[in-house]
Design an enzyme around this catalytic site. Sequence first.
Site, PDB file in Angstrom:
ATOM      1  N   LYS A   1       0.824  -1.211   0.000  1.00  0.00           N
ATOM      2  CA  LYS A   1       0.000   0.000   0.000  1.00  0.00           C
ATOM      3  C   LYS A   1       0.863   1.270   0.000  1.00  0.00           C
ATOM      4  CE  LYS A   1      -2.228  -0.967   3.831  1.00  0.00           C
ATOM      5  NZ  LYS A   1      -1.779  -2.296   4.237  1.00  0.00           N
TER       6      LYS A   1
ATOM      7  N   ARG B   1      -9.800   1.396   9.106  1.00  0.00           N
ATOM      8  CA  ARG B   1      -9.534  -0.021   9.340  1.00  0.00           C
ATOM      9  C   ARG B   1     -10.628  -0.691  10.160  1.00  0.00           C
ATOM     10  NH1 ARG B   1      -3.269   0.626   9.238  1.00  0.00           N
ATOM     11  NH2 ARG B   1      -2.635  -1.471   8.706  1.00  0.00           N
TER      12      ARG B   1
ATOM     13  N   ARG C   1      11.299  -7.063   4.844  1.00  0.00           N
ATOM     14  CA  ARG C   1      11.268  -5.648   5.218  1.00  0.00           C
ATOM     15  C   ARG C   1      11.840  -5.464   6.618  1.00  0.00           C
ATOM     16  NH1 ARG C   1       5.539  -2.606   5.245  1.00  0.00           N
ATOM     17  NH2 ARG C   1       5.270  -3.535   7.285  1.00  0.00           N
TER      18      ARG C   1
ATOM     19  N   ARG D   1      11.537  -2.683  11.511  1.00  0.00           N
ATOM     20  CA  ARG D   1      10.306  -2.314  12.221  1.00  0.00           C
ATOM     21  C   ARG D   1      10.030  -3.295  13.343  1.00  0.00           C
ATOM     22  NH1 ARG D   1       5.232  -0.745   8.463  1.00  0.00           N
ATOM     23  NH2 ARG D   1       4.222  -1.993  10.074  1.00  0.00           N
TER      24      ARG D   1
ATOM     25  N   ARG E   1      -1.209  -9.450  12.923  1.00  0.00           N
ATOM     26  CA  ARG E   1      -1.712  -8.334  12.121  1.00  0.00           C
ATOM     27  C   ARG E   1      -2.606  -8.846  10.991  1.00  0.00           C
ATOM     28  NH1 ARG E   1       3.851  -6.196  11.000  1.00  0.00           N
ATOM     29  NH2 ARG E   1       2.990  -5.071   9.239  1.00  0.00           N
TER      30      ARG E   1
HETATM   31  P1  ADP Z   1       0.815  -2.565   7.906  1.00  0.00           P
HETATM   32  O1  ADP Z   1       2.086  -2.525   7.121  1.00  0.00           O
HETATM   33  O2  ADP Z   1       0.739  -3.748   8.808  1.00  0.00           O
HETATM   34  O3  ADP Z   1      -0.412  -2.366   7.093  1.00  0.00           O
HETATM   35  P2  ADP Z   1       0.850   0.142   9.034  1.00  0.00           P
HETATM   36  O4  ADP Z   1       2.226   0.656   8.846  1.00  0.00           O
HETATM   37  O5  ADP Z   1      -0.206   0.701   8.164  1.00  0.00           O
HETATM   38  O6  ADP Z   1       0.889  -1.441   8.974  1.00  0.00           O
HETATM   39  O7  ADP Z   1       0.406   0.333  10.562  1.00  0.00           O
HETATM   40  C1  ADP Z   1       1.198  -0.178  11.603  1.00  0.00           C
HETATM   41  C2  ADP Z   1       0.391  -0.252  12.898  1.00  0.00           C
HETATM   42  O8  ADP Z   1      -0.133   1.055  13.219  1.00  0.00           O
HETATM   43  C3  ADP Z   1      -0.839  -1.161  12.858  1.00  0.00           C
HETATM   44  O9  ADP Z   1      -0.527  -2.514  13.074  1.00  0.00           O
HETATM   45  C4  ADP Z   1      -1.668  -0.542  14.002  1.00  0.00           C
HETATM   46  O10 ADP Z   1      -1.183  -0.919  15.262  1.00  0.00           O
HETATM   47  C5  ADP Z   1      -1.422   0.942  13.827  1.00  0.00           C
HETATM   48  N1  ADP Z   1      -2.446   1.545  12.937  1.00  0.00           N
HETATM   49  C6  ADP Z   1      -2.227   2.080  11.706  1.00  0.00           C
HETATM   50  N2  ADP Z   1      -3.381   2.539  11.182  1.00  0.00           N
HETATM   51  C7  ADP Z   1      -4.364   2.266  12.083  1.00  0.00           C
HETATM   52  C8  ADP Z   1      -5.765   2.468  12.118  1.00  0.00           C
HETATM   53  N3  ADP Z   1      -6.419   3.047  11.099  1.00  0.00           N
HETATM   54  N4  ADP Z   1      -6.442   2.088  13.217  1.00  0.00           N
HETATM   55  C9  ADP Z   1      -5.813   1.516  14.244  1.00  0.00           C
HETATM   56  N5  ADP Z   1      -4.496   1.269  14.279  1.00  0.00           N
HETATM   57  C10 ADP Z   1      -3.758   1.637  13.220  1.00  0.00           C
END
Ligand code: ADP
Length: 191
Positions: free
Chosen positions: A13, A88, A127, A133, A144
């Site tokens: 994404k 989300r 990654r 991370r 996740r």
């Molecule tokens: P991923 O690569 O897993 O899609 P992101 O970088 O988008 O992860 O987000 C990392 C973390 O930040 C998520 O696992 C969550 O803990 C938190 N997070 C991000 N966006 C949201 C959201 N819209 N609602 C709740 N938690 C969020």
Amino acid sequence: MRLIIMGPPGAGKGTQAKFIADHFKIPAISTGDIFRANVSEGTPLGVEAKRYMDAGEYVPDEVTNRMVRNRIDEPDAANGFLLDGYPRTVAQVEELDGMIEFTGHHLDAVVCLTVDQEEIVSRLLQRAQVEGRADDTEDVIRRRQEVYLKETEPLIETYKKRGIVHEIDGMGEVDEVTARIFDALDVVPES
Ligand code: ADP
């Protein structure tokens, strides 16, 4: 343009969001990036978010909604934005509807990237080595994915009912995926 990019963790994404946002000259707003920036700066928001993120859980809606609302209110988002990682949850969808409606605009499109689960785990583990991370360990990645399937995947159906979803195959080279997205959004390539 007001767009959302959705897809499971590791679907690419963030990578694709940048190309789309550049094309439409709108900011790509990634809730994950904003949370991570707050964590590294040690802000109160970062301290609160970190314990959820490290466990692979979602940060509470109230906290996330407030953060997105503030970000969307910034002048650079007045003409549109691309949201990556938000909404989300059902509550976040409702909140976003309210935010957009308030400004008299509408959501133009939802880009959904589809990928193979196992491919994702290996992408994310890779990654982890490059970016380091904290939430890219195998256990947390699996958690996740679970949370995504339960909380977020059903939202695609909600947007499908509105007729604004573009499902895009997220497998293959980055530029192939970008081309598919632009094609779906009827973007004419610049020569
Ligand atoms: P991923 O690569 O897993 O899609 P992101 O970088 O988008 O992860 O987000 C990392 C973390 O930040 C998520 O696992 C969550 O803990 C938190 N997070 C991000 N966006 C949201 C959201 N819209 N609602 C709740 N938690 C969020």
